[in-house]
Design an enzyme around this catalytic site. Sequence first.
Site, mmCIF file in Angstrom:
data_model
loop_
_atom_site.group_PDB
_atom_site.id
_atom_site.type_symbol
_atom_site.label_atom_id
_atom_site.label_comp_id
_atom_site.label_asym_id
_atom_site.label_seq_id
_atom_site.Cartn_x
_atom_site.Cartn_y
_atom_site.Cartn_z
ATOM 1 N N GLN A 1 0.902 -1.342 0.167
ATOM 2 C CA GLN A 1 0.117 0.249 -0.117
ATOM 3 C C GLN A 1 0.781 1.615 -0.003
ATOM 4 O OE1 GLN A 1 -3.245 0.036 -0.452
ATOM 5 N NE2 GLN A 1 -3.922 -2.026 0.087
ATOM 6 N N CYS B 1 -10.062 -0.490 -4.698
ATOM 7 C CA CYS B 1 -9.375 0.950 -4.654
ATOM 8 C C CYS B 1 -10.183 1.303 -5.880
ATOM 9 C CB CYS B 1 -7.859 1.138 -4.753
ATOM 10 S SG CYS B 1 -7.465 -0.024 -6.187
#
Length: 377
Positions: free
Chosen positions: A207, A332
């Site tokens: 991430q 996402c």
Amino acid sequence: MKILNQKQKKHNLELKLNNFLNSKNYFKFINSPNKVRYRNNIIFSMGLKNNLINVGPMSTINGIKIVEPSEINLDVSQLSIDICNIVKNWIVEHSKLKVTKYPLFEGFWRHIQIKENLCKDFIVIFRFNNFEIQKNIWIKEENNFINFLKTKSLLKGYKLNAIYFQKCIGKAEPNKNDMFYKIFYKDELFEKILGYKFIINPGCFFQVNTKLAKILYSIVQNFYKYKKGDYLLDLCCGVGMFGILLSKCFKEVVGIDNNPCNSELVKRNCEINNVNNYNYIEGNVEDYIDKLIINKNYSVILNPPRRGLYKNIITYINSKKKNIKDIVYVSCNIESLKRDLEIFGNDWKVEKVIPLDQFPNTNHCEIIIKLNSKFNL
């Protein structure tokens, strides 16, 4: 392209996911601790603007590719800005090798990738153009360049752990499956997350907003902290982050991912953290999913790329819904999330929808979805 602020992201989310939201399951947007300079991973170009060398983001204006200074990107960290400027200084003042010129792809220096942790340790991955043609020149300046980058970064308070490069063949870009050549190595790059250590290597997924990612992982960890289960399937598992963080909550964890760069890391991350109940499979989720769900009381973690899930994966999960008590879907991309939730259908109760502003100054956000099987309520 217009960049959405958080209010606009919220409106877009509510518009797209309206059929899945209610006053009980929809949570407030979680802010990023840092609104700018938050990225721990960037890939920039080396090139020209008005005949001046820059190391930074590339854009195309009137059909001409130009490279801007790194600092114009609001998301890139100060460490990455400083390293880009150090490399730029080497190319301008010391290197006999040229930056890449477009559209003919002449030159040597093409791209730089920088990965860092919160302790300001970092690794660098270069992409070199026309390497075999200019190999002899590179060999002559390689050691001096390594020492230059080590010394200058240390003066800035940064620790260089390793340098790698990949070869660009013609116009094609290398990918995570292509060779990473190691030219300097001092130590692994680690990041600490919720009491666990994770290795970051050149090709793995991690991430990009570490501080907010810790909040994301903590939220998911708390889903299971006091409700221990039998089996966890960690699909699209990356470096094993979710499975390792949740390993104490389950008898057994099975992780699947098709990135070969992650395969070794999952095993090593388990060793480092003394996790003994994690079984890893390298491959496509769709090739293995129908062989995995054979017992009752499964939980499933889904963390797919932006494209979302393939339909056959969802179809199989739905066919085993009596054996799956809950799903955590971390997305996402609102568009693919909406599509996938529609395919999951009415046999799942949307218990939680938690948006996180994981990518400030972009049009994207991260969304945690908690689904409970209606067969296990």
